[in-house]
Design a protein around this motif. Structure first.
Motif, PDB file in Angstrom:
ATOM      1  N   ARG A  15       0.854  -1.179   0.000  1.00 20.54           N
ATOM      2  CA  ARG A  15       0.000   0.000   0.000  1.00 20.54           C
ATOM      3  C   ARG A  15       0.890   1.228   0.000  1.00 20.54           C
ATOM      4  O   ARG A  15       1.844   1.333   0.768  1.00 20.54           O
ATOM      5  CB  ARG A  15      -0.906   0.015   1.227  1.00 20.54           C
ATOM      6  N   LEU A  16       0.554   2.156  -0.861  1.00 18.38           N
ATOM      7  CA  LEU A  16       1.287   3.412  -0.966  1.00 18.38           C
ATOM      8  C   LEU A  16       0.400   4.524  -0.427  1.00 18.38           C
ATOM      9  O   LEU A  16      -0.716   4.722  -0.914  1.00 18.38           O
ATOM     10  CB  LEU A  16       1.654   3.695  -2.421  1.00 18.38           C
ATOM     11  N   ALA A  17       0.856   5.226   0.579  1.00 14.87           N
ATOM     12  CA  ALA A  17       0.151   6.382   1.129  1.00 14.87           C
ATOM     13  C   ALA A  17       1.071   7.578   0.951  1.00 14.87           C
ATOM     14  O   ALA A  17       2.167   7.619   1.517  1.00 14.87           O
ATOM     15  CB  ALA A  17      -0.197   6.168   2.597  1.00 14.87           C
ATOM     16  N   GLN A 134       0.263  -0.904  -4.961  1.00 16.79           N
ATOM     17  CA  GLN A 134       1.151  -0.957  -6.115  1.00 16.79           C
ATOM     18  C   GLN A 134       0.613  -1.980  -7.116  1.00 16.79           C
ATOM     19  O   GLN A 134       0.494  -3.168  -6.797  1.00 16.79           O
ATOM     20  CB  GLN A 134       2.569  -1.321  -5.683  1.00 16.79           C
ATOM     21  N   PRO A 135       0.271  -1.529  -8.325  1.00 16.07           N
ATOM     22  CA  PRO A 135      -0.361  -2.428  -9.298  1.00 16.07           C
ATOM     23  C   PRO A 135       0.431  -3.696  -9.600  1.00 16.07           C
ATOM     24  O   PRO A 135      -0.148  -4.792  -9.667  1.00 16.07           O
ATOM     25  CB  PRO A 135      -0.507  -1.555 -10.547  1.00 16.07           C
ATOM     26  N   SER A 136       1.730  -3.591  -9.781  1.00 16.71           N
ATOM     27  CA  SER A 136       2.511  -4.772 -10.175  1.00 16.71           C
ATOM     28  C   SER A 136       2.435  -5.871  -9.129  1.00 16.71           C
ATOM     29  O   SER A 136       2.446  -7.061  -9.464  1.00 16.71           O
ATOM     30  CB  SER A 136       3.963  -4.406 -10.461  1.00 16.71           C
ATOM     31  N   ALA A 159       3.040   6.366 -11.744  1.00 19.92           N
ATOM     32  CA  ALA A 159       4.116   7.324 -11.447  1.00 19.92           C
ATOM     33  C   ALA A 159       3.963   8.566 -12.314  1.00 19.92           C
ATOM     34  O   ALA A 159       4.127   9.698 -11.832  1.00 19.92           O
ATOM     35  CB  ALA A 159       5.482   6.679 -11.665  1.00 19.92           C
ATOM     36  N   GLY A 160       3.638   8.381 -13.590  1.00 19.89           N
ATOM     37  CA  GLY A 160       3.437   9.520 -14.487  1.00 19.89           C
ATOM     38  C   GLY A 160       2.278  10.399 -14.062  1.00 19.89           C
ATOM     39  O   GLY A 160       2.365  11.630 -14.129  1.00 19.89           O
ATOM     40  N   CYS A 172       9.396   2.883  -5.810  1.00 18.63           N
ATOM     41  CA  CYS A 172       9.022   1.540  -6.236  1.00 18.63           C
ATOM     42  C   CYS A 172       8.184   1.540  -7.508  1.00 18.63           C
ATOM     43  O   CYS A 172       8.075   0.507  -8.183  1.00 18.63           O
ATOM     44  CB  CYS A 172       8.281   0.800  -5.121  1.00 18.63           C
ATOM     45  N   LEU A 173       7.616   2.672  -7.890  1.00 22.91           N
ATOM     46  CA  LEU A 173       6.813   2.744  -9.107  1.00 22.91           C
ATOM     47  C   LEU A 173       7.653   2.983 -10.351  1.00 22.91           C
ATOM     48  O   LEU A 173       7.154   2.843 -11.473  1.00 22.91           O
ATOM     49  CB  LEU A 173       5.762   3.859  -9.002  1.00 22.91           C
TER      50      LEU A 173
END
Length: 175
Positions: A15-17, A134-136, A159-160, A172-173
């Motif tokens: 999880r990215l916060a 994170q999708p991957s 990330a974009g 990580c992205l």
């Protein structure tokens, strides 16, 4: 009668916060300006007209400047406020059906994770946060390298988007 096959897969999510500048309302407005709402009626008409896939690709590219559309939105705080909560929160399903198709063709179960769940929130007195997984990591749990590769591509697209919003991009992205 044979026993049905049951598969259980444990996998590590990430999880990215991400703390973002500005108010909660500003973050929601910026996000929704960058990620437009999926125009269901337009795509339903393409299905009714049985157009070629290239028409779907072209319309999606035209609409999704940063590669994503919002398929669903829920402002959770008004309802949660009835219980006395003062946190702010809007949840979304954000994705791109043309990218999802590139995984779906290998395993329709990829739709467990497409579209992506995202949340913009603000705890009482706290910072405004953008959160997602994170999708991957999600897509790699399906065990198909073709799907995993698309998941990694989604990391880069996410990330974009974050960069276009001038929000911090987790390393990580981009690796």
């Amino acid at each position: 009668m044979t026993q049905p096959q049951i598969t259980a897969v444990d996998w590590a999510a990430r999880r990215l916060a991400i703390e973002v500048d500005g108010s909660f309302d500003d973050a929601v407005a910026r996000y929704e300006a960058a990620v437009p709402t999926y125009p269901a009626a337009r795509f339903d008409q393409l299905v009714a007209d049985t157009v070629g896939w290239q028409t779907v690709l072209d319309l999606t590219d035209e609409l999704a400047e940063h590669g994503f559309l919002i398929y669903w939105r829920l402002a959770a705080d008004p309802l949660m406020g009835l219980a006395g909560n003062t946190a702010r929160c809007t949840a979304y399903l954000m994705g791109n059906h043309t990218i999802a198709e590139r995984m779906f063709r290998h395993d329709p179960a990829a739709m467990l994770y497409a579209p992506l769940r995202t949340v913009i929130s603000q705890p009482p007195g706290g910072p405004t946060l953008f959160a997602t997984e994170q999708p991957s990591r999600q897509f790699s749990s399906l065990g198909n390298p073709d799907i995993t590769a698309v998941g990694t591509e989604l990391d880069h697209k996410l990330a974009g988007l974050l960069d276009a919003l001038h929000w911090p991009v987790p390393p990580c992205l981009t690796t």
